[in-house]
Enzyme design. Sequence first.
Site, PDB file in Angstrom:
ATOM      1  N   ASP A   9      47.076  76.906  75.098  1.00 49.50           N
ATOM      2  CA  ASP A   9      46.786  77.516  73.798  1.00 49.50           C
ATOM      3  C   ASP A   9      46.866  79.032  73.851  1.00 49.50           C
ATOM      4  O   ASP A   9      46.394  79.652  74.817  1.00 49.50           O
ATOM      5  CB  ASP A   9      45.337  77.164  73.393  1.00 49.50           C
ATOM      6  CG  ASP A   9      45.277  76.255  72.190  1.00 49.50           C
ATOM      7  OD1 ASP A   9      46.263  76.188  71.427  1.00 49.50           O
ATOM      8  OD2 ASP A   9      44.237  75.596  72.020  1.00 49.50           O
ATOM      9  N   LYS A  29      50.795  76.696  72.592  1.00 50.68           N
ATOM     10  CA  LYS A  29      50.432  76.209  71.249  1.00 50.68           C
ATOM     11  C   LYS A  29      49.817  77.361  70.481  1.00 50.68           C
ATOM     12  O   LYS A  29      49.088  78.179  71.066  1.00 50.68           O
ATOM     13  CB  LYS A  29      49.429  75.052  71.338  1.00 50.68           C
ATOM     14  CG  LYS A  29      48.903  74.624  69.958  1.00 50.68           C
ATOM     15  CD  LYS A  29      48.189  73.293  69.991  1.00 50.68           C
ATOM     16  CE  LYS A  29      46.719  73.340  70.337  1.00 50.68           C
ATOM     17  NZ  LYS A  29      45.873  74.183  69.460  1.00 50.68           N
ATOM     18  N   GLU A  49      48.020  78.271  66.431  1.00 50.14           N
ATOM     19  CA  GLU A  49      47.571  77.782  65.129  1.00 50.14           C
ATOM     20  C   GLU A  49      48.432  78.468  64.083  1.00 50.14           C
ATOM     21  O   GLU A  49      48.331  79.676  63.880  1.00 50.14           O
ATOM     22  CB  GLU A  49      46.079  78.067  64.958  1.00 50.14           C
ATOM     23  CG  GLU A  49      45.257  77.265  65.938  1.00 50.14           C
ATOM     24  CD  GLU A  49      43.757  77.427  65.762  1.00 50.14           C
ATOM     25  OE1 GLU A  49      43.305  77.988  64.746  1.00 50.14           O
ATOM     26  OE2 GLU A  49      43.030  76.978  66.663  1.00 50.14           O
ATOM     27  N   GLU A  56      45.327  68.630  62.574  1.00 54.56           N
ATOM     28  CA  GLU A  56      43.887  68.436  62.803  1.00 54.56           C
ATOM     29  C   GLU A  56      43.129  68.293  61.484  1.00 54.56           C
ATOM     30  O   GLU A  56      43.346  69.051  60.530  1.00 54.56           O
ATOM     31  CB  GLU A  56      43.311  69.629  63.602  1.00 54.56           C
ATOM     32  CG  GLU A  56      41.791  69.508  63.796  1.00 54.56           C
ATOM     33  CD  GLU A  56      41.205  70.383  64.891  1.00 54.56           C
ATOM     34  OE1 GLU A  56      41.971  71.097  65.576  1.00 54.56           O
ATOM     35  OE2 GLU A  56      39.975  70.339  65.057  1.00 54.56           O
ATOM     36  N   ASP A  99      42.039  76.068  73.655  1.00 55.96           N
ATOM     37  CA  ASP A  99      41.054  77.155  73.603  1.00 55.96           C
ATOM     38  C   ASP A  99      39.669  76.583  73.298  1.00 55.96           C
ATOM     39  O   ASP A  99      38.671  77.305  73.327  1.00 55.96           O
ATOM     40  CB  ASP A  99      41.463  78.262  72.622  1.00 55.96           C
ATOM     41  CG  ASP A  99      41.577  77.767  71.195  1.00 55.96           C
ATOM     42  OD1 ASP A  99      41.517  76.543  70.962  1.00 55.96           O
ATOM     43  OD2 ASP A  99      41.728  78.625  70.291  1.00 55.96           O
ATOM     44  N   SER A 100      39.599  75.261  73.075  1.00 54.50           N
ATOM     45  CA  SER A 100      38.296  74.596  72.996  1.00 54.50           C
ATOM     46  C   SER A 100      37.518  74.798  74.294  1.00 54.50           C
ATOM     47  O   SER A 100      36.303  74.587  74.332  1.00 54.50           O
ATOM     48  CB  SER A 100      38.473  73.090  72.727  1.00 54.50           C
ATOM     49  OG  SER A 100      39.402  72.528  73.630  1.00 54.50           O
TER      50      SER A 100
HETATM   51  O1  KIV Z   1      41.704  73.686  71.597  1.00 54.51           O
HETATM   52  C1  KIV Z   1      41.895  72.465  71.561  1.00 54.51           C
HETATM   53  O2  KIV Z   1      41.380  71.699  72.373  1.00 54.51           O
HETATM   54  C2  KIV Z   1      42.770  71.966  70.511  1.00 54.51           C
HETATM   55  C3  KIV Z   1      42.861  70.479  70.361  1.00 54.51           C
HETATM   56  C4  KIV Z   1      41.609  69.874  70.042  1.00 54.51           C
HETATM   57  C5  KIV Z   1      43.977  70.079  69.496  1.00 54.51           C
HETATM   58  O3  KIV Z   1      43.376  72.712  69.822  1.00 54.51           O
END
Ligand code: KIV
Length: 269
Positions: free
Chosen positions: A74, A104, A106, A173, A35-36
């Site tokens: 994510d 994924k 959190e 992280e 989600d980055s």
């Molecule tokens: O969103 C993302 O890119 C991440 C990674 C940096 C682990 O969660």
Amino acid sequence: MAKAKGGQPLVCLTAYDAPRAALIDPHCDLILVGDSVGMVVHGLDSTVGVTMDMMIMHGQAVMRGSQSAFVVVDMPFGSYEASPQQAFENAARIMMETRCQAVKLESGVYAEETVRYLVDRSIPVLAHVGLRPQAINVDGGFKAKGRSDDERQRVIAEAKAAESAGAFGVVVEGVAEDLAAEITELLSIPTIGIGASASCDGQILVTEDMLGLFDWTPKFVRRYGNVKGEITAAVENYASDVRGRAFPGKAETYSLNSEKSLKIPRVDD
Ligand code: KIV
């Protein structure tokens, strides 16, 4: 997923589109559609504004470009926290519409039930503990975790909860090396570190950070390229050629007289 592939750390990177996924795929064990993407591609100031539709669109693109790496998408903020049922509906949608291999999320300790609910219903889950970017509004920003004993115990509890709920791995992280080493020792599933030292079973970075697209990167990033410099130089050259009428030239121009000239020259021609 094994703790380490043939004794070697797992190699993981993020991707958000098909061409970049195709380039990194042969070298990576795991590609994360993180989600980055909200910050790296869409210019948001945090990941909090990222939506399900954004994750699905980028997940589909990465799946088109990737051949062999394990692709994880994510779950964005707001798509899984309310209840295990909400998480299942959104995770199933991500899996069905992108055909990725896992999601994924959190995972604070509260998410143990959610992770178990997903795994029991055939959705592989990669957990994410330590610095959790979706939680910056309660955690006081992007700060490394585990400085106090309370915080340290909390991160350990998050990681253990993820393992006992059936997560196949855990992203760790923003924690100091001794905490990363302790978590890696405690868990039988692989830890994938970002800003969490070499003591993890694998490493992940945001691809654009390590390619050198941005002026500022966090301390834990090593730059393996200078993409910003390369793009800037190429665009400056293009602008100067267009303004000086040096582009397009004969080679890049169609002519009605020649069959051959109808072919648009490419960089590799
Ligand atoms: O969103 C993302 O890119 C991440 C990674 C940096 C682990 O969660």
